[in-house]
Structures are given as C-alpha cells and as structure tokens.
Design a protein around this motif. Structure first.
Motif, PDB file in Angstrom:
ATOM      1  N   ALA A  92      22.710  51.712  -2.508  1.00  0.00           N
ATOM      2  CA  ALA A  92      23.810  52.176  -1.656  1.00  0.00           C
ATOM      3  C   ALA A  92      23.307  53.091  -0.549  1.00  0.00           C
ATOM      4  O   ALA A  92      23.752  52.990   0.601  1.00  0.00           O
ATOM      5  N   VAL A  93      22.377  53.981  -0.868  1.00  0.00           N
ATOM      6  CA  VAL A  93      21.864  54.906   0.145  1.00  0.00           C
ATOM      7  C   VAL A  93      21.080  54.151   1.212  1.00  0.00           C
ATOM      8  O   VAL A  93      21.197  54.436   2.406  1.00  0.00           O
ATOM      9  N   ARG A  94      20.284  53.171   0.801  1.00  0.00           N
ATOM     10  CA  ARG A  94      19.553  52.369   1.790  1.00  0.00           C
ATOM     11  C   ARG A  94      20.533  51.654   2.730  1.00  0.00           C
ATOM     12  O   ARG A  94      20.320  51.588   3.941  1.00  0.00           O
ATOM     13  N   LEU A  95      21.614  51.110   2.161  1.00  0.00           N
ATOM     14  CA  LEU A  95      22.577  50.397   2.980  1.00  0.00           C
ATOM     15  C   LEU A  95      23.336  51.333   3.918  1.00  0.00           C
ATOM     16  O   LEU A  95      23.620  50.986   5.066  1.00  0.00           O
ATOM     17  N   VAL A  96      23.667  52.514   3.437  1.00  0.00           N
ATOM     18  CA  VAL A  96      24.308  53.505   4.308  1.00  0.00           C
ATOM     19  C   VAL A  96      23.377  53.842   5.467  1.00  0.00           C
ATOM     20  O   VAL A  96      23.804  53.922   6.627  1.00  0.00           O
ATOM     21  N   ARG A 250      15.464  57.499   7.749  1.00  0.00           N
ATOM     22  CA  ARG A 250      14.865  57.247   6.432  1.00  0.00           C
ATOM     23  C   ARG A 250      14.468  58.545   5.752  1.00  0.00           C
ATOM     24  O   ARG A 250      14.654  58.702   4.532  1.00  0.00           O
ATOM     25  N   ALA A 251      13.916  59.472   6.506  1.00  0.00           N
ATOM     26  CA  ALA A 251      13.533  60.764   5.936  1.00  0.00           C
ATOM     27  C   ALA A 251      14.756  61.526   5.428  1.00  0.00           C
ATOM     28  O   ALA A 251      14.732  62.128   4.347  1.00  0.00           O
ATOM     29  N   ARG A 252      15.830  61.480   6.194  1.00  0.00           N
ATOM     30  CA  ARG A 252      17.069  62.156   5.790  1.00  0.00           C
ATOM     31  C   ARG A 252      17.647  61.506   4.532  1.00  0.00           C
ATOM     32  O   ARG A 252      18.116  62.199   3.624  1.00  0.00           O
ATOM     33  N   ALA A 253      17.606  60.177   4.460  1.00  0.00           N
ATOM     34  CA  ALA A 253      18.119  59.467   3.289  1.00  0.00           C
ATOM     35  C   ALA A 253      17.276  59.783   2.050  1.00  0.00           C
ATOM     36  O   ALA A 253      17.818  59.994   0.956  1.00  0.00           O
ATOM     37  N   ASP A 254      15.961  59.823   2.193  1.00  0.00           N
ATOM     38  CA  ASP A 254      15.082  60.191   1.081  1.00  0.00           C
ATOM     39  C   ASP A 254      15.399  61.593   0.572  1.00  0.00           C
ATOM     40  O   ASP A 254      15.495  61.836  -0.637  1.00  0.00           O
ATOM     41  N   GLU A 255      15.539  62.501   1.498  1.00  0.00           N
ATOM     42  CA  GLU A 255      15.844  63.891   1.141  1.00  0.00           C
ATOM     43  C   GLU A 255      17.167  63.966   0.377  1.00  0.00           C
ATOM     44  O   GLU A 255      17.270  64.653  -0.651  1.00  0.00           O
ATOM     45  N   TRP A 256      18.174  63.260   0.876  1.00  0.00           N
ATOM     46  CA  TRP A 256      19.485  63.291   0.221  1.00  0.00           C
ATOM     47  C   TRP A 256      19.414  62.695  -1.186  1.00  0.00           C
ATOM     48  O   TRP A 256      19.979  63.238  -2.134  1.00  0.00           O
TER      49      TRP A 256
END
Length: 264
Positions: A92-96, A250-256
C-alpha cells in the motif's frame, strides 16, 4: 473506528467481521484498516450489489526482514456476495508513493468495518506529502475515457460520472490531491451546478431500487457535465513531464514505513 450505514445487511457485515478475524488469526497479521469499496462506498449501490471489503494488514516486524518475503496480498473466497481481500502495508505504501488512486480511495471510504483512525490519518499525511495531483487527475481522466468505450447503459454511466466528478473536485481544490471517494460528496464539495447534483441524486435513487437500469440515455445535464470535465481534463495528458521527486518520495515513504512498524 467503525462507520456502518443502516442500509448494509447486518448478517453480511457479521460475516465480513468474521473473515477479517480469520485473516488475522490464520496469517498472524494485524488489520488496522478495513473498508468497503465498490458501488456501495462510491454512493450508488444497486439492490444486488456485492460487498467489496478491502483491508490493509501489517505483519510482525521480523517478517519484513526475511530473505524470502511472503505474498503482499491476502484473499478470501470470492462468491456472489463477498469480495474480501487486502494488501500488505508495504504494498500500500509503495502504491501511495506512486500516486495510485485506488490506495488513496481506501483511506477515504465512508464505510469502515474496522479502523485505527490515527493510522488512517498518518497515512493520509504521507499521501499529502508525496502524491502528485497530476497523476491522480490523469488516473480519473483515463478511467472515465475507458468506461465510455464499453457498451452504453445507465448503470455503466456511473463509472464515467464519478471520475468526471473527481476531476471537477480536483479543479476546485488545487491545494489537495486526495478527492473524496463517493459521488455525492464529490459533487457537494465542488462547484457542480445544482441541477447537476439533483440529476445525479435522481439517477442514484433509481439505481438503488433497480437491479438493472438498462440501456437508456443518461440525463442530458449529466452528459454535458461529463463532456465538459473530460475536455477540461485533457490538460493533464498534456502536462505529462516525468517527476524529478522520485528519490525524495521513496526516501519519505521508507521513513514513514519504518516509523509505522515501530508504532505497531
């Protein structure tokens, strides 16, 4: 959090609750968000509409460190009434991060079977940080175009009208990339004219009591509304330059994602 309208069949809702409990027990996961998608959540169900429950699940943190990760989708048996399946939080996070409109709609469904409101709000804040409005608008533009190419029917027209209303909402809310999920709210929160909203309400009322609306022509006011929004929306095709924020997103998504696993 739970938001179940009285129009939903209580025995079906109970079965969905049991299926969600079964998923958690059988797969050792936690479900922080489970909602209704499809025509019921879009605001124009038919008497025989099935139930499209979608959920997000989180595995134990150790599972995400495995060299052999498991599937990122969990499905339950599909039949004429139940369509219940979900995505791993990582998917889900990757898709967001990619601007997938379906993942965003799940977070804004008006029908919630079970949900951690704080989790939902954290994920919405991530989406607000990383999602590009152009990708969302282009999604709705292409959905509407695709639905117009099929066999014409009043029932199918709703699948053109809702994305057209989403385009209108996005034009009226330049500060946001996250439109509501359901058609009545999209129209109510936009500058759509009163006669457009009233015509939509009448068509929704007809669909609610009719198993098949047939191949009649939609109201002319709604046809004009759709045509105007799709013409206006062509600018999103013209503005198709690739994003230069991919690494940042991508960095922001990883952090989240790492922070969310710590919360769980």
């Amino acid at each position: 959090m739970r938001a179940i309208p009285s129009s939903l069949d209580r025995s079906v809702v109970g079965e969905i609750d049991e299926r969600l409990d079964g998923v958690e027990d059988a797969h050792g996961v936690r479900i922080p968000w489970a909602i209704e998608s499809g025509s019921r959540a879009w605001g124009f169900p038919s008497p025989d509409s099935d139930y499209d429950c979608r959920f997000l699940y989180v595995r134990p943190r150790e599972d995400y460190l495995s060299l052999w990760p498991t599937r990122d989708v969990i499905e339950t048996p599909l039949d004429e009434v139940f369509d219940v399946n979900g995505w791993d939080l990582s998917k889900a996070v990757r898709l967001v991060a990619k601007g997938n409109a379906a993942a965003l709609e799940w977070l804004r469904s008006p029908i919630v079977y079970r949900g951690d409101e704080a989790f939902r709000d954290r994920m919405l804040r991530l989406a607000e940080d990383v999602v590009e409005r152009g990708l969302i608008a282009r999604h709705y533009l292409h959905v509407a175009r695709q639905q117009r190419t099929g066999r014409s029917s009043l029932k199918r027209f709703f699948y053109v009208l809702r994305p057209a209303a989403a385009l209108r909402w996005l034009a009226d809310h330049p500060e946001s990339a996250l439109p509501p999920m359901d058609l009545p709210t999209l129209l109510a929160e936009s500058t759509a004219k009163v006669d457009v909203r009233e015509a939509a309400e009448e068509l929704i009322a007809r669909k609610a009591i009719t198993r098949e609306l047939g191949a009649g022509e939609p109201p002319s006011i709604l046809l004009r509304f759709v045509e105007d929004e799709l013409i206006r929306g062509t600018r999103y095709d013209e503005d198709s330059a690739p994003s230069h924020r991919r690494d940042e997103v991508r960095a922001r998504a990883d952090e989240w994602f790492r922070a969310e696993l710590a919360v769980g």
